[in-house]
Design an enzyme around this catalytic site. Structure first.
Site, mmCIF file in Angstrom:
data_model
loop_
_atom_site.group_PDB
_atom_site.id
_atom_site.type_symbol
_atom_site.label_atom_id
_atom_site.label_comp_id
_atom_site.label_asym_id
_atom_site.label_seq_id
_atom_site.Cartn_x
_atom_site.Cartn_y
_atom_site.Cartn_z
ATOM 1 N N GLY A 35 42.417 43.951 38.035
ATOM 2 C CA GLY A 35 43.441 43.396 38.900
ATOM 3 C C GLY A 35 42.883 42.778 40.165
ATOM 4 N N VAL A 64 36.794 52.572 31.039
ATOM 5 C CA VAL A 64 35.351 52.367 31.148
ATOM 6 C C VAL A 64 35.087 50.892 31.416
ATOM 7 C CG1 VAL A 64 33.119 52.529 29.991
ATOM 8 C CG2 VAL A 64 34.856 54.290 29.587
ATOM 9 N N LYS A 137 25.415 57.461 48.863
ATOM 10 C CA LYS A 137 24.128 58.159 48.798
ATOM 11 C C LYS A 137 22.995 57.217 49.206
ATOM 12 C CE LYS A 137 20.917 60.484 45.675
ATOM 13 N NZ LYS A 137 20.709 61.155 44.386
ATOM 14 N N TYR A 215 44.511 68.230 74.756
ATOM 15 C CA TYR A 215 43.672 69.425 74.738
ATOM 16 C C TYR A 215 44.339 70.464 73.854
ATOM 17 C CZ TYR A 215 46.948 70.707 78.528
ATOM 18 O OH TYR A 215 48.062 70.945 79.281
ATOM 19 N N HIS A 275 56.487 80.608 73.722
ATOM 20 C CA HIS A 275 55.230 81.235 73.304
ATOM 21 C C HIS A 275 55.336 81.845 71.903
ATOM 22 C CE1 HIS A 275 53.665 80.403 77.249
ATOM 23 N NE2 HIS A 275 54.701 81.019 77.792
#
Length: 513
Positions: A35, A64, A137, A215, A275
């Site tokens: 495609g 494949v 790699k 933070y 809390h």
């Protein structure tokens, strides 16, 4: 590293045509598949088909095509290794300098509610990850791109420097391995879910970054917010923020706690959290009534808190909410009038979240520890799942039953050791996180003051001795709900009978650490 030959094979075609045209204009030969090849050819790019390179047709419905030595030798050959180059010459293989690949849309496929198992399997990419990993790699010699966001940066660097630098190639290679690891994790988790295996021998999780945070819990801690790629929509990670400042680390934790609790209710309910502990919960005929009760539960602690409701917020409720400083308001929807009222507060965060969870998934709850993680099933059990039995001589009255149910729903969401007092459709006292249960009871009773008389007490775990019942009796508490299971249960039952307190055992505890 200069680029003379590129292999392009992408499922996400965004930006690929102009990118390929830029490559071609610089004299790069482009190899492509299926495609992608059609899109590029129709766009006027001269493309060499993969079969022309391999001398072998694409077979098995495209399963494949790139798994061939002519492709992978061109990707893996080290350009500074004379033996590698000699072998390429011997076999008439041309090196590939740039790989542009992204993968079959497995995530997008399994997100669809009607996806069959067969469709999911067909969207597991084999050749794509193999090419990406080979190129990554060998990133010392090959540039590899998997994210369309990187197209412009690669082109710009290549044009400015005559090649792609080592630092960029290494950064892109790392991104590739993160991408393929995440892709494989999604597949592994999907297939594991199909088998019903809850705790496999290895567990791989993947998250997508939603945002960097200013933070963490404290200003000296860096933090970021990630979400599951295929997570529940009724979660803070998938909330839509309509207004206000960016969410902080603590906001997100508190909002999650508020959302988890408000999901317990089918009737109109409002939850206030500070809390990660509820400081006020109310239920009512409508959401205004529910919020008014939640506010009355603890008008001091609610200041600067997180509010979650399970109904649309209207103008009347918005006016009431606007009276005090709040960090976040969470609701399924807001009327336009309500939005007009609440958005006058510049920093108030308004979030919408779908509470219509089709069918709650069985999910593992993950808690990180230093060097590891703890996994457990989420605590979804409620009043209807408990083994409810009255263990005292006196049964609860109808009103006491209503208060006991509310206390039991809410105490499940309070940090252990937890004691909660409820009365007349609202909480009136919360004792959280103490080292002994009677200490939590004293805190809840002190907060409730005179309203403790006639209230219901909920405990997340059993009473190890009768002292909590004695403390409850002194405050005039009339009903208790607790798991039971202590070797000294009989002492608590006898004391409750002596004080005229109705006590209910659930056979189920709700520790929350």
């Amino acid at each position: 590293m200069s680029i003379k030959r590129a292999l392009i094979s992408v499922s996400n075609k965004e930006g690929i045509l102009p990118f390929a045209k830029q490559l071609e204009s610089q004299g790069v030969e482009i190899i492509s598949t299926g495609g992608t090849s059609r899109v590029l050819s129709e766009g006027g790019v001269n493309v060499v088909g993969i079969s022309e390179v391999t001398g072998f047709p694409e077979i098995l419905d495209g399963r494949v095509k790139t798994l061939h030595p002519y492709i992978h030798s061109g990707l893996l050959a080290m350009r500074d290794n004379e033996e590698h180059l000699s072998q390429l010459d011997d076999h008439h293989i041309t090196p590939i300098d740039l790989v542009v690949v992204n993968l079959y849309p497995f995530k997008e496929t399994v997100e669809k509610p009607d996806t069959s198992f067969e469709d999911a399997i067909e969207n597991i990419d084999i050749g794509g990850p193999t090419m990406l990993r080979a190129a990554a790699k060998n990133h010392k010699h090959v540039t590899v791109v998997t994210d369309p966001e990187d197209y412009d940066n690669v082109l710009e660097e290549w044009k400015e420097q005559g090649g792609v630098g080592e630092e960029t190639r290494q950064r892109l290679a790392a991104k590739v391995f993160r991408h393929t690891a995440s892709y494989d994790a999604l597949i592994a988790n999907y297939l594991t879910e199909q088998t019903g295996e809850l705790y496999p021998e290895t567990y791989t999780v993947t998250y997508e970054k939603k945002q960097d945070l200013r933070y963490g819990e404290n200003p000296h801690q860096d933090a970021a917010f990630y979400r599951e790629p295929i997570g529940p929509m009724s979660s803070i990670a998938n909330a839509i923020q309509l207004h206000g400042k960016e969410l902080s680390y603590n906001n997100i934790n508190d909002a999650e706690a508020a959302l988890a609790l408000v999901k317990e209710f089918s009737q109109p309910a409002a939850v206030a959290v500070k809390h990660m502990n509820p400081c006020g919960v109310g239920i009512g005929e409508n959401i205004y009534d529910a919020y008014a009760k939640a506010y009355e539960a603890d008008p001091v602690s609610i200041f600067g808190g997180i509010i979650a409701v399970n109904r649309e917020i209207d103008a009347e409720t918005a006016h009431k909410l606007r009276e005090i400083f709040l960090e976040i308001i969470i609701a399924p929807t807001f009327t336009q009038e309500a939005l007009d009222i609440l958005t006058e507060k510049k920093n108030l965060r308004l979030l919408t979240i779908s509470l219509d969870e089709e069918k709650p998934q069985e999910r593992s709850q993950i808690t990180s520890i230093h060097g590891g993680a703890l996994f457990q099933e989420e605590d979804r059990k409620g009043f209807l799942d408990a083994d409810i039995r009255v263990v005292t001589d006196r049964d609860p009255t109808e009103q006491e039953w209503q208060d006991l149910k509310l206390a039991w729903k809410v105490v499940k969401h309070v940090k252990s050791n937890a004691i909660l007092l409820a009365k007349d459709d609202r909480t009136i006292g919360v004792g959280a996180g103490q080292m002994n249960r009677v200490g939590s009871a004293n805190i809840a009773i002190e907060q409730a003051g005179e309203t403790a008389a006639g209230s219901a007490l909920g405990s997340d775990a059993f009473f190890p001795m009768k002292d909590t019942v004695e403390t409850a009796g002194e405050a005039g508490i009339s009903a208790i709900i607790q798991p039971g299971g202590s070797i000294r249960d009989e002492e608590s039952i006898e004391k409750a009978n002596e004080l005229g307190i109705a006590m209910v055992f659930t056979g189920m505890r709700h520790f929350k650490h």
